[in-house]
Design an enzyme around this catalytic site. Structure first.
Site, PDB file in Angstrom:
ATOM      1  N   HIS A 270       8.067 -13.025 -19.074  1.00 15.42           N
ATOM      2  CA  HIS A 270       6.748 -13.420 -18.567  1.00 15.42           C
ATOM      3  C   HIS A 270       6.142 -12.429 -17.590  1.00 15.42           C
ATOM      4  O   HIS A 270       5.127 -12.732 -16.967  1.00 15.42           O
ATOM      5  CB  HIS A 270       6.835 -14.774 -17.863  1.00 15.42           C
ATOM      6  CG  HIS A 270       7.104 -15.914 -18.778  1.00 15.42           C
ATOM      7  ND1 HIS A 270       6.109 -16.674 -19.355  1.00 15.42           N
ATOM      8  CD2 HIS A 270       8.263 -16.420 -19.234  1.00 15.42           C
ATOM      9  CE1 HIS A 270       6.650 -17.617 -20.102  1.00 15.42           C
ATOM     10  NE2 HIS A 270       7.962 -17.478 -20.051  1.00 15.42           N
TER      11      HIS A 270
ATOM     12  N   LYS B  22      -5.826 -19.659  -9.029  1.00 16.76           N
ATOM     13  CA  LYS B  22      -4.512 -19.200  -9.479  1.00 16.76           C
ATOM     14  C   LYS B  22      -3.704 -18.857  -8.240  1.00 16.76           C
ATOM     15  O   LYS B  22      -4.251 -18.822  -7.128  1.00 16.76           O
ATOM     16  CB  LYS B  22      -4.619 -17.996 -10.410  1.00 16.76           C
ATOM     17  CG  LYS B  22      -5.622 -16.928  -9.957  1.00 16.76           C
ATOM     18  CD  LYS B  22      -5.809 -15.846 -11.018  1.00 16.76           C
ATOM     19  CE  LYS B  22      -6.903 -16.118 -12.015  1.00 16.76           C
ATOM     20  NZ  LYS B  22      -6.485 -16.189 -13.392  1.00 16.76           N
ATOM     21  N   ARG B  23      -2.411 -18.574  -8.418  1.00 14.75           N
ATOM     22  CA  ARG B  23      -1.610 -18.143  -7.278  1.00 14.75           C
ATOM     23  C   ARG B  23      -2.266 -16.935  -6.623  1.00 14.75           C
ATOM     24  O   ARG B  23      -2.841 -16.089  -7.299  1.00 14.75           O
ATOM     25  CB  ARG B  23      -0.197 -17.789  -7.741  1.00 14.75           C
ATOM     26  CG  ARG B  23       0.703 -18.985  -7.936  1.00 14.75           C
ATOM     27  CD  ARG B  23       0.832 -19.816  -6.701  1.00 14.75           C
ATOM     28  NE  ARG B  23       1.663 -19.149  -5.700  1.00 14.75           N
ATOM     29  CZ  ARG B  23       2.922 -19.476  -5.444  1.00 14.75           C
ATOM     30  NH1 ARG B  23       3.485 -20.488  -6.059  1.00 14.75           N
ATOM     31  NH2 ARG B  23       3.628 -18.826  -4.541  1.00 14.75           N
TER      32      ARG B  23
ATOM     33  N   LYS C 125      -3.565 -10.155  -8.898  1.00 10.22           N
ATOM     34  CA  LYS C 125      -4.604 -11.025  -9.480  1.00 10.22           C
ATOM     35  C   LYS C 125      -5.972 -10.746  -8.849  1.00 10.22           C
ATOM     36  O   LYS C 125      -6.999 -11.222  -9.319  1.00 10.22           O
ATOM     37  CB  LYS C 125      -4.232 -12.493  -9.293  1.00 10.22           C
ATOM     38  CG  LYS C 125      -2.985 -12.902 -10.082  1.00 10.22           C
ATOM     39  CD  LYS C 125      -2.671 -14.377  -9.876  1.00 10.22           C
ATOM     40  CE  LYS C 125      -1.370 -14.823 -10.493  1.00 10.22           C
ATOM     41  NZ  LYS C 125      -1.445 -15.068 -11.943  1.00 10.22           N
TER      42      LYS C 125
ATOM     43  N   THR D 135      -3.170 -18.384 -18.366  1.00  8.39           N
ATOM     44  CA  THR D 135      -3.412 -19.544 -19.225  1.00  8.39           C
ATOM     45  C   THR D 135      -4.623 -20.330 -18.737  1.00  8.39           C
ATOM     46  O   THR D 135      -5.234 -21.067 -19.508  1.00  8.39           O
ATOM     47  CB  THR D 135      -2.172 -20.469 -19.262  1.00  8.39           C
ATOM     48  OG1 THR D 135      -1.615 -20.542 -17.960  1.00  8.39           O
ATOM     49  CG2 THR D 135      -1.136 -19.950 -20.232  1.00  8.39           C
TER      50      THR D 135
ATOM     51  N   LYS E  23      -8.043 -22.409 -20.507  1.00  6.73           N
ATOM     52  CA  LYS E  23      -8.530 -23.751 -20.160  1.00  6.73           C
ATOM     53  C   LYS E  23     -10.026 -23.734 -19.875  1.00  6.73           C
ATOM     54  O   LYS E  23     -10.772 -24.611 -20.319  1.00  6.73           O
ATOM     55  CB  LYS E  23      -7.754 -24.286 -18.946  1.00  6.73           C
ATOM     56  CG  LYS E  23      -6.272 -24.483 -19.248  1.00  6.73           C
ATOM     57  CD  LYS E  23      -5.417 -24.688 -18.002  1.00  6.73           C
ATOM     58  CE  LYS E  23      -3.943 -24.517 -18.370  1.00  6.73           C
ATOM     59  NZ  LYS E  23      -3.077 -24.326 -17.203  1.00  6.73           N
TER      60      LYS E  23
HETATM   61  C1  NBG Z   1       3.516 -15.703 -15.548  1.00  6.86           C
HETATM   62  C2  NBG Z   1       2.473 -14.638 -15.797  1.00  6.86           C
HETATM   63  C3  NBG Z   1       1.207 -15.234 -16.385  1.00  6.86           C
HETATM   64  C4  NBG Z   1       1.561 -16.050 -17.617  1.00  6.86           C
HETATM   65  C5  NBG Z   1       2.620 -17.073 -17.261  1.00  6.86           C
HETATM   66  C6  NBG Z   1       3.061 -17.864 -18.459  1.00  6.86           C
HETATM   67  C7  NBG Z   1       5.590 -15.491 -14.255  1.00  6.86           C
HETATM   68  C8  NBG Z   1       6.844 -14.706 -14.034  1.00  6.86           C
HETATM   69  N1  NBG Z   1       4.752 -15.031 -15.179  1.00  6.86           N
HETATM   70  O1  NBG Z   1       0.324 -14.215 -16.746  1.00  6.86           O
HETATM   71  O2  NBG Z   1       2.174 -13.969 -14.601  1.00  6.86           O
HETATM   72  O3  NBG Z   1       0.422 -16.685 -18.127  1.00  6.86           O
HETATM   73  O4  NBG Z   1       3.764 -16.429 -16.742  1.00  6.86           O
HETATM   74  O5  NBG Z   1       3.516 -17.038 -19.465  1.00  6.86           O
HETATM   75  O6  NBG Z   1       5.386 -16.477 -13.602  1.00  6.86           O
END
Ligand code: NBG
Length: 903
Positions: free
Chosen positions: A420, A636-637, A642, A747, A751
């Site tokens: 990920h 988002k976080r 980001k 993701t 949405k």
């Molecule tokens: C996160 C990514 C996102 C991705 C999500 C789900 C981790 C390690 N990765 O871009 O930063 O959408 O995983 O795949 O949390």
């Protein structure tokens, strides 16, 4: 008779307890003719006594009232909203249990191949509404609750989010569970039952993020889980591992704790299939250490029981940053020492319990272990569960006495790994001394993989076993294929040299898995060309592939945007039970983009969703939001990659531009409200400064009478799944503006677009595929592309150009901040310096084109009709991003499992 009790027996059950199964797992016996036998008592009495799912309003109200009377021991006189929610939830729980029970029984009888999704995070959010929608009982419950004198919306608000995750990765796991059940696939999730989920975020008057624990279980019983105290396993830590001559090892001593199961019911949409998410809780093996207790050392006795309970007490906030400046120094020692060991303990505790459970279930089928991969697929959600690989090896070799080569074959045909992230700082590594101390046997196995065959080729290993040679040259298979390439051997090794040496979990996950995938096309390519490049060259392309992430349209459209969902059903003239499970049907909306009446309805729903959000902000924060403005959202976080910083700098730039305009010029400006929400890891200093800048900029900008009709900014505290459900349907645009090549997928972008919000973004992650699907003219792209990033960073390092020269507009914004426009400028210097010096995330490079993209957004928004058409076309083309599509790709191409419908 004797009155003597052997002290050794204290705390042990009188008779050794076999693993007793309740509720699930029993299948009926048959008589000589093959007819199923009723297990006990009078079959008719049993059948008369059993009930089925409540489907009409009167049985719903009856069941709610019953729970008020008995489960809650209350009456109509003393029932508040919380009590009414609890009673209604218990009533839904009863229905879920019926389906869940039948599903588990059905799977056990059919014994199909099953897949297990191992994820350290499941960000489930609220369950009540989702369960009602999936059961198709929302209307009945609404009516029933009204008849009992309550309001459904008020009850829904009572539920606390299950926030057992950090962000995208955990929410993805939750969407995949929903899709597995909805697609009737035999999939179970395995995770941890943390006492505390992701921290609650508060914002101080100065704009600082403060963290508070999230004791989500504190309110009493959680109706959405079943404690399964009869399902428990012992898990060992520390101790010694002694190799035996036959290849096995004896791991003993150390600490033993109990893993106890809690099952969470996961209902599919419009199907009986209700899957299981099994969460483990740690408990001391006995109440507490009896020796210390007897010796009067109560403190020590309690301490060891606390240390067992601590394992699942808290979810770790992910705090990967690429340099130490970003990190709060006071957190360095804590996270690195105490926290590290506990986190590794969590990972092993969870994988060990899950594997013990999986192996037990497999053994019940009565097949030989050589067939294990025909019945079991294990998906690793990122590297957190990588210990499943050496743990399964340990079980097979030490407990089942299977030779190494065969065991390795079984493991590498069972396990699958999803990556990920390609950010180097986020790739997990564990210090070898820590691993040796905590998991001595697993470290031996990892060394065996390195020594014997580097895990890359079982063939080589089998030879080693045959020849009884204990030491083959390190990485022999790699060395054979690439003779003399020492750099390559070092790069590919499972152990990274250094002080201390570290185990590279991504490498272990890669070589121990049958398939490896990334989560969007660009990301999967990057996995293959960067972090796992050598492995692709060694093992070939076919092991590596892509499964683009997806989201469940049940929660992320039907539940969060019920009016839009109803309009879609009406327009397509199909029931939502059909299109919610076949999202490509949304294409049928395309012709309606040309229909004036339809566009009116579409726009009116967006407007009402904006009002709903404004109402939420008003009631929770006491602030008034201008609902006639364009809503621009980034949620988002908080992370440098980001680039929330880019967004707030853009907002300030807009503010400065507005301030310079004449009144007449301002009249032509498109009013905009900008929303931010997201949590920063507690130790992530730079990310917390960004929050502080947003909050203080908002304070000044929102108070300025010259501009406040045209620009306002809100930072909504304590971002959660439930908050996202209110924000997403209201957006006109949303921002996904990571430095190219850093966001694996994203993701929330999916949405927003599914709900008809347009996307402003970089050419990164799933943004690219969204643009392909909805048409590039419906998204607003900007910024440098991935291949340019490395060169730009190199220039920043060795040939830096001052910001004033490179990007004067940005330099002006930075100067205003330093100059104290938003409070003491000195506070922000460390944040601003990350841009002025080095600028690793390329804010100076992308700023101008970002501002350009926002201007294009303003232009496009002027033509309202055309804008609505874009919005409709965007939703209509989002079918690909259903998590049903994604989960079916995993099921078919990786796990080889098939739907098992419960009838
Ligand atoms: C996160 C990514 C996102 C991705 C999500 C789900 C981790 C390690 N990765 O871009 O930063 O959408 O995983 O795949 O949390």
């Amino acid at each position: 008779m004797t009155s003597v009790i052997d002290p050794k027996a204290i705390g042990k059950p009188v008779r050794p307890r076999r693993h007793v199964r309740t509720l699930t797992g029993y299948t009926p016996e048959t008589d000589e003719t093959g007819k199923e036998k009723w297990p006990r008592g009078d079959e008719n009495v049993w059948k008369e006594g059993s009930r089925s799912v409540n489907t009409d309003v009167s049985s719903v109200t009856k069941s709610i009232v019953n729970h008020v009377q008995t489960s809650l021991a209350r009456q109509a006189y003393n029932l508040d909203n919380l009590g009414a929610y609890q009673a209604a939830a218990l009533s839904v729980r009863d229905d879920l249990i019926l389906n869940w029970n039948e599903t588990q029984m059905h799977y056990t009888r059919k014994a199909p191949k099953r897949a297990y999704y191992l994820s350290l995070e499941f960000l489930m959010g609220r369950t009540f509404d989702n369960a009602l929608l999936n059961l198709g009982l929302k209307d009945q419950y609404r009516e029933g609750v009204t008849k009992l004198g309550f309001n459904m919306e008020d009850l829904l608000e009572q539920e606390r989010d299950a926030a057992l995750g950090n962000g995208g990765l955990g929410r993805l796991a939750a969407c995949y569970l929903d899709s597995s059940a909805s697609q009737e696939l035999p999939v179970w999730g395995y995770g941890l039952r943390y006492q505390y989920g992701i921290f609650q975020q508060l914002i101080s008057p100065e704009g600082q993020q403060l963290e508070q624990p999230d004791p989500w279980l504190a309110g009493g019983e959680n109706p959405w889980e079943l404690p399964r105290l009869d399902v428990s396993y012992e898990v060992r830590f520390y101790g010694t591992a002694e190799r035996l001559p036959d290849g096995r090892a004896l791991w003993q001593g150390g600490q033993e704790v109990l893993a106890v199961a809690y099952d969470v019911m996961v209902p599919g949409c419009y199907t009986k299939n209700t899957n299981n998410l099994r969460l483990w809780e740690s408990k001391p093996k006995r109440g507490f250490d009896l020796n210390s207790f007897n010796a009067g050392d109560y403190e020590h006795a309690v301490e060891s029981s606390n240390s067992a309970a601590a394992i699942t007490s808290v979810l770790y906030p992910n705090d990967h940053t690429n340099n130490n400046e970003s990190r709060d120094r006071s957190q360095l020692s804590y996270t690195h020492l105490v926290g590290k060991e506990l986190r590794l303990k969590q990972q092993y505790f969870w994988t060990a319990a899950s594997l013990a459970d999986i192996v037990r279930r497999f053994k019940n089928i009565g097949k030989p272990f050589s067939e294990f991969p025909d019945y079991v697929a294990i998906q690793l959600n990122d590297t957190h569960p990588t210990l499943a690989i050496p743990e399964l090896m340990r079980i097979l070799i030490d407990e089942e006495e299977i030779p190494w080569g065969k065991a390795w074959d079984i493991v590498t045909n069972t396990v699958f790994y999803t990556n990920h992230t390609v950010l180097p700082e986020a790739l997990e590594k564990w210090p070898v001394p820590l691993m040796e101390h905590l998991l001595p046997r697993h470290m031996q196995i990892i060394y065996d993989i390195v020594l014997h065959d580097e895990g890359f080729s079982c063939k080589v290993h089998r030879q080693a076993v045959l020849l009884k040679s204990t030491v083959l040259t390190k990485s022999s298979a790699v060395e054979k294929k690439f003779p003399g390439d020492r750099d390559r051997l070092a790069r590919m090794s499972l152990i990274e040299e250094g002080f201390p040496k570290q185990v590279r979990m991504a490498h272990l996950a890669c070589i121990g898995s049958r398939k490896v995938n990334g989560v969007a096309e660009l990301h999967s390519d990057l996995v293959k060309t960067t972090i796992l490049k050598d492995f692709v060259e060694f093992e070939g392309q076919s092991k590596f592939s892509n499964v683009t992430n997806g989201i469940t349209p049940r929660r992320w459209l039907d539940q969060c945007n019920p009016e839009l969902s109803a309009l879609i059903s009406k327009t397509l003239k199909v029931d939502k039970s059909v299109w919610l499970k076949d999202l490509d049907r949304l294409k049928g909306l395309l012709p309606y983009a040309e229909d004036v009446e339809f566009r009116k309805e579409w726009a009116a729903i967006k407007q009402r969703n904006k009002e709903r959000l404004a109402h939420h902000v008003e009631t929770t924060l006491g602030l008034t939001v201008n609902t006639n403005a364009m809503f621009d959202v980034q949620i988002k976080r908080l992370h440098e990659y980001k680039r929330q910083t880019l967004n707030i700098l853009g907002v300030i730039h807009r503010y400065l531009t507005l301030k310079q305009m004449s009144a007449a010029e301002r009249k032509k400006v498109n009013p905009r409200v900008v929303f931010f929400a997201g949590k920063a890891a507690p130790g992530y200093y730079i990310a917390k400064l960004t929050i502080r800048l947003i909050v203080n900029a908002a304070r000044i900008i929102n108070a300025d009478p010259d501009t406040r009709d045209l620009l306002t900014v809100y930072f909504l505290p304590d971002y959660s799944v439930s908050l996202a459900e209110v924000l997403i349907p209201s957006s006109d645009i949303s921002q996904h503006i990571s430095t190219a090549g850093t966001e694996a997928s994203g993701t929330s972008n999916m949405k927003f677009c599914l709900n008809g919000g347009l996307l402003v973004g970089t050419v990164d992650g799933a943004n690219i595929e969204i643009a392909e699907a909805v048409g590039e003219n419906n998204v607003f792209f900007f910024g440098h592309l991935t291949p340019a990033v490395e060169d730009l960073r190199y220039q920043h390092m060795y040939r830096p150009v001052p910001v004033e020269e490179k990007c004067p507009a940005l330099a002006k914004v930075l100067d205003k901040i330093s100059g104290g426009m938003f409070g003491d400028g000195g506070v922000y210097e460390p944040l601003l310096n990350t841009i002025r010096q080095n600028d690793y995330y390329l804010i100076t490079e992308d700023f101008d084109s970002y501002i350009g993209a926002l201007e294009m957004v303003d232009q496009a928004y002027l033509d309202k009709e055309e804008w609505i058409k874009k919005s409709i076309r965007t939703t209509a083309n989002m079918g690909k991003f259903s998590s049903d599509r994604a989960i079916l790709e995993y099921a078919e191409s990786f796990w080889s499992i098939e739907p098992v419908k419960v009838t």
